[in-house]
Scaffold this motif. Structure first.
Motif, mmCIF file in Angstrom:
data_model
loop_
_atom_site.group_PDB
_atom_site.id
_atom_site.type_symbol
_atom_site.label_atom_id
_atom_site.label_comp_id
_atom_site.label_asym_id
_atom_site.label_seq_id
_atom_site.Cartn_x
_atom_site.Cartn_y
_atom_site.Cartn_z
ATOM 1 N N THR B 493 35.748 37.368 62.621
ATOM 2 C CA THR B 493 35.720 38.071 63.906
ATOM 3 C C THR B 493 37.058 37.994 64.656
ATOM 4 O OG1 THR B 493 34.875 36.075 64.908
ATOM 5 C CG2 THR B 493 33.259 37.751 64.290
ATOM 6 N N VAL B 494 37.913 37.085 64.238
ATOM 7 C CA VAL B 494 39.184 36.970 64.955
ATOM 8 C C VAL B 494 40.009 38.240 64.745
ATOM 9 C CG1 VAL B 494 41.296 35.643 65.188
ATOM 10 C CG2 VAL B 494 39.154 34.495 64.616
ATOM 11 N N PRO B 495 40.400 38.906 65.814
ATOM 12 C CA PRO B 495 41.045 40.214 65.705
ATOM 13 C C PRO B 495 42.297 40.212 64.828
ATOM 14 C CG PRO B 495 40.717 39.603 68.018
ATOM 15 C CD PRO B 495 40.212 38.489 67.200
ATOM 16 N N VAL B 496 43.150 39.193 65.015
ATOM 17 C CA VAL B 496 44.403 39.199 64.251
ATOM 18 C C VAL B 496 44.117 39.215 62.756
ATOM 19 C CG1 VAL B 496 46.655 38.124 64.058
ATOM 20 C CG2 VAL B 496 45.272 37.715 66.078
ATOM 21 N N ALA B 497 43.134 38.424 62.371
ATOM 22 C CA ALA B 497 42.819 38.338 60.958
ATOM 23 C C ALA B 497 42.244 39.659 60.455
ATOM 24 C CB ALA B 497 41.816 37.212 60.732
ATOM 25 N N ARG B 498 41.346 40.238 61.223
ATOM 26 C CA ARG B 498 40.764 41.528 60.826
ATOM 27 C C ARG B 498 41.843 42.575 60.678
ATOM 28 N NH1 ARG B 498 35.139 42.051 61.479
ATOM 29 N NH2 ARG B 498 35.282 44.314 61.571
ATOM 30 N N ALA B 499 42.723 42.586 61.677
ATOM 31 C CA ALA B 499 43.808 43.561 61.631
ATOM 32 C C ALA B 499 44.653 43.348 60.389
ATOM 33 C CB ALA B 499 44.653 43.443 62.896
ATOM 34 N N ILE B 505 44.754 46.272 53.151
ATOM 35 C CA ILE B 505 44.016 47.248 52.354
ATOM 36 C C ILE B 505 44.672 48.612 52.448
ATOM 37 C CG2 ILE B 505 41.797 48.436 52.127
ATOM 38 C CD1 ILE B 505 40.521 45.801 53.116
ATOM 39 N N GLY B 506 45.081 48.928 53.662
ATOM 40 C CA GLY B 506 45.741 50.212 53.842
ATOM 41 C C GLY B 506 47.025 50.291 53.031
ATOM 42 N N GLU B 507 47.783 49.231 53.120
ATOM 43 C CA GLU B 507 49.083 49.226 52.468
ATOM 44 C C GLU B 507 48.934 49.346 50.946
ATOM 45 O OE1 GLU B 507 51.740 49.296 54.274
ATOM 46 O OE2 GLU B 507 53.135 49.356 52.590
ATOM 47 N N TYR B 508 47.956 48.639 50.426
ATOM 48 C CA TYR B 508 47.793 48.638 48.977
ATOM 49 C C TYR B 508 46.534 49.384 48.560
ATOM 50 C CZ TYR B 508 51.289 45.167 49.829
ATOM 51 O OH TYR B 508 52.425 44.565 50.264
ATOM 52 N N CYS B 509 46.204 50.451 49.287
ATOM 53 C CA CYS B 509 44.954 51.153 49.011
ATOM 54 C C CYS B 509 44.939 51.755 47.607
ATOM 55 C CB CYS B 509 44.702 52.223 50.064
ATOM 56 S SG CYS B 509 46.110 53.294 50.326
ATOM 57 N N GLU B 510 46.125 52.009 47.087
ATOM 58 C CA GLU B 510 46.134 52.591 45.745
ATOM 59 C C GLU B 510 45.713 51.587 44.691
ATOM 60 O OE1 GLU B 510 50.066 53.994 46.263
ATOM 61 O OE2 GLU B 510 49.469 56.064 45.936
ATOM 62 N N ARG B 511 45.884 50.317 45.016
ATOM 63 C CA ARG B 511 45.509 49.292 44.040
ATOM 64 C C ARG B 511 44.013 49.000 44.105
ATOM 65 N NH1 ARG B 511 50.436 47.029 45.400
ATOM 66 N NH2 ARG B 511 51.921 47.330 43.704
ATOM 67 N N VAL B 512 43.421 49.245 45.239
ATOM 68 C CA VAL B 512 41.970 49.001 45.336
ATOM 69 C C VAL B 512 41.271 50.306 45.735
ATOM 70 C CG1 VAL B 512 41.924 46.530 45.770
ATOM 71 C CG2 VAL B 512 42.522 48.068 47.623
ATOM 72 N N PRO B 513 41.357 51.305 44.851
ATOM 73 C CA PRO B 513 40.902 52.651 45.226
ATOM 74 C C PRO B 513 39.416 52.706 45.570
ATOM 75 C CG PRO B 513 41.317 52.508 42.875
ATOM 76 C CD PRO B 513 41.793 51.240 43.464
ATOM 77 N N LYS B 514 38.651 51.766 45.019
ATOM 78 C CA LYS B 514 37.209 51.895 45.250
ATOM 79 C C LYS B 514 36.789 51.265 46.565
ATOM 80 C CE LYS B 514 35.753 52.361 40.549
ATOM 81 N NZ LYS B 514 35.641 51.504 39.361
ATOM 82 N N ILE B 515 37.482 50.185 46.882
ATOM 83 C CA ILE B 515 37.033 49.432 48.054
ATOM 84 C C ILE B 515 37.512 50.072 49.343
ATOM 85 C CG2 ILE B 515 37.197 47.193 49.210
ATOM 86 C CD1 ILE B 515 37.537 46.001 46.388
ATOM 87 N N ASP B 531 38.523 45.151 68.712
ATOM 88 C CA ASP B 531 39.658 44.859 69.572
ATOM 89 C C ASP B 531 40.726 45.947 69.377
ATOM 90 O OD1 ASP B 531 40.894 42.343 71.117
ATOM 91 O OD2 ASP B 531 42.459 43.321 69.933
ATOM 92 N N ASP B 532 41.564 46.121 70.363
ATOM 93 C CA ASP B 532 42.609 47.147 70.273
ATOM 94 C C ASP B 532 43.458 47.012 69.015
ATOM 95 O OD1 ASP B 532 41.713 48.168 72.551
ATOM 96 O OD2 ASP B 532 43.471 47.682 73.787
ATOM 97 N N LEU B 533 43.789 45.766 68.748
ATOM 98 C CA LEU B 533 44.637 45.490 67.595
ATOM 99 C C LEU B 533 43.992 46.014 66.314
ATOM 100 C CD1 LEU B 533 47.301 43.925 67.640
ATOM 101 C CD2 LEU B 533 46.028 41.912 66.913
ATOM 102 N N VAL B 534 42.694 45.757 66.215
ATOM 103 C CA VAL B 534 41.965 46.176 65.022
ATOM 104 C C VAL B 534 41.844 47.694 64.989
ATOM 105 C CG1 VAL B 534 39.852 45.831 63.689
ATOM 106 C CG2 VAL B 534 40.695 44.018 65.184
#
Lengths: 395, 1101
Positions: B493-499, B505-515, B531-534
């Motif tokens: 739940t900690v925003p920084v970690a979620r973000a 995942i976004g950065e390496y979305c090509e490596r995890v295409p399914k998830i 949170d805004d950050l997230v």
């Protein structure tokens, strides 16, 4: 400087969860607040411009030492009761932010410490407790000693006290261990004695720091302590025996602390035993341990001594006393945890205190003490003691 | 140094802190209580007043104690001021002390009343007990009332030549206080500091350096001559002084010596970063300088003499030495401080905190230094959090391939700590170790992943953030971890970690295409609650997925963008708009959308995990600024090493020169106050005393002997000098000076030095004579030759008497000293004012005083003086602008003692400007007058042009308002402006008045009580003649002589220039060579200052 600067300090104090966590240096818009925390009192200094922070901190500590010297204890009540003396002392110690007289020997000559006897005398005779004599020491070559000291029994006692700082890990092996030693002296000698103290094995001392009275040159060349002592109690030197030398750890702790995930009960068992004590008994053993927050209560039975668990601060302390090698003291029982919380992921560390009389664990030995400059024969005495310093056992 | 009133605030804070612990709302209850008690308070004050006025000491003491108690509680006790001040003269020391405490607190508020106490302090300043003198000076200087600045100045000047080093120490303290009260006094104070710096007493050294740092830290030139002495004295100085001196010397050394690091830099393993110079520069220099560097012996001296101080029990001293070694020593030597610093870690938590901070900075730059002490930095569970964090920081800095495994094991323990803040810091530390040491990156990563399953949220969150950073450095093979983290997203739940996870995942979305699309789907659902950050990261994720996998995620992204559009945060709305424009193709979209993929999926550089202590190294270690990592006011930058060392000879104290200087000085002082000076010098310091007095008399006696025995050699030098002198009426006395000089030098050292001494003495004499010539105006203004003759006569008389006193002394010491001579002479150089390295300015300084003493024979020809006896009044010339600071323009001034032509109330001042350059100086005029209120000044007419070596005297008038405050203004030329000040001696603020004895007595009768100040002084028999007394008094102050009927009473009268108040001075000779000096005037301040000035004048032998 208005009093309101302190508000910044109170703010910081509130923010910090524990008194120990208040930062020693607090910047405010126009000033800097430097504080020390001793005897549960904060001593705060306000400074306006750049200055080595240690300079101020060290001075504050010296102030506290002086108060302690004057009043016996340095407590809030004591300061309030003696506010006049406090002002007088501070007045002498500090001039425009620069330390003036910080040797308590000299200060005591300037302003006599209050004692019950003197208060009585003062009220009767109307005399003051401000010395009207010039503190001769301050102007002489040996600023730490006053002239005209007289005793009927001339005696010089030296206490060699060594403290072991150690961290022992779970399995009982030593992670770090080092010995910090001090030689405290109580010298009551007439006149201006010049003492020399020599050691059997001075090489042992790795890093030393001296009272200003010790002649550094002679230490460098001959490894002999040569000095004109201050009058009364003082710390002659403190030394450090490095971690490179193997340190004999005189006690061991066997522990078995476990919490179970499912139940709210845990097991707790500690046994303390002697190890490498060179035939001396280990005394004054005291075990303290800070329990995790989730611990509700502990039901323990000691084989020896008394134990207290404070459910508010979660501090367990067990006063063991002497260790009898035939019958090792132990503390056994169960820990009850708050229901519903998961088990703490760290076992508490155990802090240990103990004393061993007549033993300097590093093996340091004083060879002889000679006195020059005075005619009489002083009574000399040397005592050794080993104590636990910051002795921790991780579990 | 630290703020004034440190002691009070400390007290206050302390008391308040106590209260703060008892009950949080401290001010709450106390304020109304104080208010409610107000009426009773005033009543109480009444009885305090009565107690203070009672005759019993015990009652007074009791009252004072209660008052101090009131101050401590923060109550206002200022209304008791008058009652308290009365007790300032109390005999009881304790009462006195408490009154002092009170005075310092309230004097600034009640300035007028505080003045009442001043005279008591002035009296105490003359007390035979040095302790009382010292404390009087202390309190006087702590009373922050601007009016008494001149009095303070006088007191300081006097105290700095006091025989007791303790008093001199207090004088040094007073300098800082005066400076903070009135910065205008800077120039004068610098003079005093210069004088005190020459002091050899260990007591004084620390305090004067403190004053130096406070008043004129940039005047490094004052240190040169004292550098070696300070180095030698350092060990014996009290500990607080040591700290200050060491810091000062560090700065000094940085400007004066070349860097010792140049050699090491190549060799040194860990010095990848050069401190102050860029790499290339350094390399180049290395080529050149390599192996040619030898350390300046003075540099070495400093290092050698500070080393023992590492053994001090005072942490501040140890730290000071450590920083000195750090900043000055060759790198190979600097490591010796490590051991001592580690020792300090045993002391209090505050000390630990500061020391650890400094070690942290050091350990970044030179790991090797603290590596052997690695285990000393292991964390104990009982340490306060801030100490733990600092230790961790250091451990991280020290980590290398060899010790990383032990460290990591240690870190594992820390991660489980109950102190979660600390555990989080540990995770970051692991991350830093992982990036810095590539071998362990994988191990660390695995460890961190394990931590992801920790129950504690903070720990998990921190690990996520760190893992994110680590993955960024080498994302290639870590799909598994990313998958694992995606699963975690549900629980964290900690925003920084979620973000962080979303970003990964976004950065390496090509490596995890399914998830990836699935994660987007989940987060889109909870978007509004994030949170805004997230939210921002969700948007990012959406955009990236849209670009790579638009088929699956188009709708989802648009949904998210719509949500973002109506978000509360404008940041998110902005971002949404931006992303929409960029990625969603529509007719309006410009060229940018083509590059959208490049923009979003560009290779991002991995973040560098750096120590937060990285940027602290530009602050000097051990300073407050370093601790705070921001500039504290008054922080002095440590300068870079100079490329080339400045001339080391400035620190040389030449034996011959010093001998010469010394004798010259001796003569001069003898002329002024022979006996007093003599003793004061001989008692400088206990262990020194024998040697000094011995050597002093020694040289005199030797010179005498030489005169008899081998007069020939002496004669040559003597005659050679005298031949070069202008044959003035004064040549007599000067010659004798010169002779003695060369004699002393002659006998003190061997042949070759003899020559040097001759040379220098010649030089000096020539400059003297040139100076004499250069001020013809002064001479021409002297009225009659006969008077100047009588003057020079008296001068020579004095010097004769001086010699005779010397003779007596010398016989005693003669033998004792003869064998130690050389040593003494070496010592002397520190002892006596050795002004500046070059000969020329020396001469200038000397000449000013000489002109003052010998040449200025200008007579006050005021018509009022009833000249019953021939009295010569010499004019004292003061320096206005030194030619060194005036770029060749020198200016002197003297008070002509004539009624000013410019207007009433003005004092006439003659300013002599001299051009010492070889070019014309044009358009000399006055600008920017800074006068205290009420003061007026009439400028001189601008001087159009001054020829080289030319000199001109111009009159000006200043109305000082009967105060001794300074008139400051700028003396301007065509090319420069120079700040100068004129401070009148109180005696020059007067105009003489003629009156009969009867009138005098009548006036005096009206000026009694408060308006009368008096003192008893000792007057030597030979000085008690009418002639001498009148001469001396009139010399010191512009007073008119009143004819007197009695032989033993001498009267003088004058009025103040501004207000015309009468000032009446009576000197009554008593039996047993004492005299009563009485001054009656309405202007009490003038009266008391005048009294103080006249006292030494009359009492000197």
């Amino acid at each position: 400087v208005s009093r309101s600067v302190c508000d910044y300090f109170f703010e910081a104090q509130e923010r910090a969860s524990e008194a120990e966590n208040v930062p020693p240096v607090i910047p405010t818009p126009h000033h800097y607040l430097l504080s020390v925390y001793r005897h549960k009192i904060f001593f705060v200094a306000v400074i306006q411009s750049e200055v080595p922070p240690l300079f101020v901190i060290e001075f504050l500590h010296r102030v506290v030492d002086t108060f302690q010297d004057y009043f016996g204890v340095c407590s809030e009540v004591m300061i309030k009761d003696n506010v006049v003396v406090v002002y007088e002392v501070l007045e002498e110690m500090l001039d425009n932010g620069f330390p003036l007289a910080t040797e308590s020997n000299i200060l005591k000559e300037l302003i006599k410490p209050p004692t019950i006897l003197r208060t009585v005398v003062n009220t009767i005779t109307g005399s003051t407790n401000v010395g009207d004599q010039l503190p001769t020491g301050q102007l002489s070559v040996v600023p730490w000693r006053r002239t005209g000291v007289k005793y009927t029994n001339n005696e010089a006692y030296f206490d060699v006290i060594e403290e072991i700082d150690a961290i022992i890990d779970k399995s009982g092996s030593t992670i770090t261990a080092e010995i910090q030693g001090v030689i405290d002296a109580c010298v009551k000698l007439t006149g201006m004695p010049d003492l020399t103290l020599s050691f059997m094995n001075p090489r042992l001392l790795d890093d030393v720091s001296f009272h200003p009275c010790v002649r550094f040159k002679r230490w460098e060349s001959e490894r002999i302590l040569s000095f004109i002592p201050p009058d009364g109690n003082f710390r002659l030197l403190s030394y450090h025996v490095s971690a490179q030398n193997l340190v004999a750890i005189p006690v061991y702790v066997k522990h078995n602390i476990s919490f179970r995930d499912s139940s709210s009960l845990g097991r707790f068992e500690i046994t303390v035993g002697p190890k490498q004590t060179m035939g001396k008994t280990v005394e004054g053993v005291m075990v303290t341990s800070q329990m995790p927050k989730s611990v509700l209560n502990m039901t323990l039975t000691p084989s020896q001594g008394t134990h207290i668990f404070d459910p508010v601060t979660k501090l367990l302390s067990w006063d063991v006393g002497k260790i009898n090698p035939q019958k090792l003291p132990s503390l056994k029982g169960s820990v009850s945890l708050q229901a519903g919380t998961s088990k703490p992921d760290e076992n508490p560390t155990i802090n240990l205190q103990f004393k061993i009389q007549q033993l300097a664990i590093s093996g340091l030995k004083v060879n002889r003490l000679d006195m020059y400059g005075e005619k009489y024969k002083p009574f000399k005495g040397i005592k050794y003691m080993t104590k636990a310093g910051k002795f921790q056992v991780r579990t | 140094m630290s703020g004034n009133g440190l002691s009070y605030s400390e007290q206050g804070a302390e008391a308040a802190a106590d209260l703060g612990q008892e009950a949080a709302p401290t001010t709450g209850p106390s304020a109304p209580v104080a208010f409610g008690l107000f009426s009773s308070d005033t009543k109480k004050n009444e009885d305090l007043k009565q107690m203070l006025e009672s005759s019993k000491d015990s009652a007074k003491l009791d009252a004072m104690k209660r008052i101090v108690g009131m101050i401590a509680k923060g109550k206002n006790a200022s209304e008791l001021f008058p009652a308290v001040v009365k007790n300032v003269a109390s005999k009881n020391i304790e009462i006195k002390k408490l009154v002092y405490v009170y005075l310092m607190r309230y004097a600034e508020e009640q300035q007028d009343l505080a003045l009442l106490s001043i005279s008591t302090f002035q009296r105490a300043l003359k007390d035979p007990n040095q302790l009382i003198r010292a404390s009087a000076l202390r309190v006087l200087s702590s009373i922050r009332v601007p009016i008494i600045v001149p009095i303070m100045m006088l007191a300081i000047k006097e105290a700095c030549s006091d025989l007791s080093p303790y008093v001199r120490k207090n004088a040094a303290h007073a300098i800082q206080k005066l400076y903070s009260l009135d910065p205008e006094q800077k120039e004068m104070l610098i003079e005093v500091i210069e004088k005190l710096l020459k002091d050899r007493s260990t007591l004084v050294a620390g305090s004067v350096v403190m004053a130096f740092e406070e008043v004129c830290p940039d005047r490094i030139d004052l240190i040169h001559k004292n550098y070696r002495k300070l180095c030698h004295l350092l060990v014996d100085v009290e500990e607080w002084g040591q700290v200050v001196i060491i810091h000062m010397l560090t700065r000094y050394a940085r400007t004066q010596f070349v860097s010792p690091w140049k050699d090491d830099e190549v060799v040194e393993e860990y010095s990848e970063n050069n401190f102050y110079e860029s790499d290339e520069e350094q390399k180049e220099k290395d080529q050149k300088v390599k192996n040619t560097y030898t350390m300046d012996p003075d540099h070495r001296l400093l290092l050698r003499n500070t080393k023992p101080l590492l053994q001090s029990r005072n942490a501040a001293v140890v730290m000071a030495v450590a920083q000195l070694y750090w900043h000055l020593a060759p790198k190979s030597e600097a490591s010796i401080v490590a051991k001592s610093l580690v020792r300090l870690l045993r002391s209090n938590r505050e000390v630990q905190y500061i020391v650890l901070q400094n070690i942290a900075t050091m350990s970044i730059q030179r790991k090797g230094m603290f590596e052997p002490y690695l285990k000393s930095f292991y964390v104990r569970s009982t340490d306060p959090t801030m100490i733990k964090t600092l230790k961790l920081e250091i451990l991280t800095n020290l980590a290398n391939e060899a010790n990383i495994s032990t460290l990591l094991r240690e870190f594992q323990t820390y991660v489980r700590s109950q102190d979660k803040q600390f555990a989080a810091a540990t995770i970051q530390a692991i991350g830093r170790c992982a990036t810095n040491i590539t071998e362990v990156t994988d191990t660390c990563l695995n460890g961190l992943v394990c931590l992801l399953s920790n129950r504690d949220e903070i720990v998990v969150a921190e690990s996520v953030v760190v893992i994110k950073k680590l993955l960024q450095t080498q994302p290639a093979h870590h799909c598994e971890i990313i998958k694992h983290m995606a699963k975690l997203l549900d629980n964290i739940t900690v925003p920084v970690a979620r973000a962080s996870i979303l970003w990964l995942i976004g950065e390496y979305c090509e490596r995890v295409p399914k998830i990836a699309p699935d994660v987007l789907r989940k987060t889109a659902k909870s978007f509004t609650n994030e949170d805004d950050l997230v939210k921002l990261q969700i948007l990012n994720l959406g955009a990236k997925l849209y670009l790579t996998n638009s088929k699956q995620t188009k709708l989802l992204t648009q949904y998210v963008l719509n949500l973002g559009k109506y978000d509360q945060s404008y940041d998110i709305r902005d971002r949404t708009r931006f992303i929409r424009q960029l990625i969603v193709p529509n007719e309006k979209s410009g060229a940018l959308s083509k590059y959208a993929k490049k923009i979003f999926l560009a290779q991002k550089p991995a973040p560098l995990l750096e120590s937060p202590f990285k940027d602290r190294d530009h602050f000097q270690l051990g300073t407050l600024s370093h601790t705070l990592n921001s500039r504290a006011s008054g922080y002095l930058e440590l300068s870079d090493w100079p490329e080339v060392a400045p001339d080391p000879s400035v620190r040389d104290v030449d034996v011959a020169e010093s001998a010469k200087e010394w004798t010259g000085n001796l003569d001069k002082t003898k002329k002024e106050k022979p006996t007093e000076k003599f003793y004061s010098e001989s008692e400088e310091e206990e262990d020194e005393s024998a040697s000094t007095s011995a050597s002093e008399s020694e040289s005199g006696s030797e010179s005498e002997k030489q005169d008899e025995e081998e007069g020939s050699s002496v004669d040559t030098s003597g005659s050679s000098t005298s031949s070069e002198e202008s044959s003035d009426s004064e040549s007599d006395s000067k010659e004798s000076t010169a002779k003695k000089t060369s004699r002393a030098a002659n006998e003190s050292v061997s042949e070759n030095i003899k020559k040097k001494a001759k040379d220098t003495s010649k030089k000096r004499n020539t400059s003297n004579s040139s100076d004499t010539e250069s001020t013809p105006s002064e001479k021409s203004s002297s009225d009659s030759k006969s008077e100047s003759d009588s003057k020079s006569d008296s001068e020579s008389e004095k010097s004769v008497s001086a010699t005779s006193t010397k003779k007596e002394e010398k016989q005693v010491h003669d033998k004792k000293a003869s064998n130690k001579q050389d040593v003494f002479l070496l010592d002397l150089d520190d002892f006596y004012p050795v002004t500046t390295p070059v000969a020329a300015p020396t001469a200038a300084v000397l000449s000013t005083s000489l002109t003052a003493d010998l040449e200025g024979l200008c007579l006050s020809n005021s018509s009022v003086i009833d000249v019953t006896t021939q009295v010569a009044v010499p004019t004292k010339t003061h320096e206005l602008l030194h030619r060194m600071s005036g770029k060749g323009l020198a200016a002197h001034y003297h008070f002509s003692r004539q009624p000013s032509i410019f207007g009433d109330g003005m004092v006439s001042v003659q300013v002599t400007v001299t051009n010492t350059t070889d070019q014309k100086i044009e358009n000399i005029h006055i600008e920017e007058k800074k006068l205290p209120p009420g003061m007026r000044m009439h400028d001189f007419n601008p001087i159009e042009c001054l020829e080289p070596a030319g000199s001109i005297t111009v009159p000006m008038g200043i109305d000082f308002c009967d105060s001794t405050q300074m008139a400051s203004f700028q003396l301007c030329t065509k090319d420069g402006r120079f700040n100068v000040t004129i401070q009148p001696p109180v005696g020059e603020l007067l105009l003489p008045v003629t009156m009969s004895e009867k009138d005098f007595k009548k006036e005096q009768g009206m000026l009694i009580g408060m308006n009368e100040t008096s003192a008893t002084i000792a007057v030597a028999l030979q000085n008690s003649t009418r002639h001498v007394i009148i001469e001396r008094v009139v010399k010191a102050a512009n007073l008119g002589i009143v004819p007197s009927g009695q032989d033993n009473i001498h009267r003088f009268a004058a009025k103040t220039a501004h207000s015309g108040s009468l000032v009446l001075v009576t000197v009554e000779l008593k039996e047993s060579s004492t005299a009563q000096l009485v001054i009656n005037t309405e202007k009490t301040v003038i009266g008391s200052v005048l009294l103080r000035e006249l006292k030494p004048v009359l009492s000197q032998g």
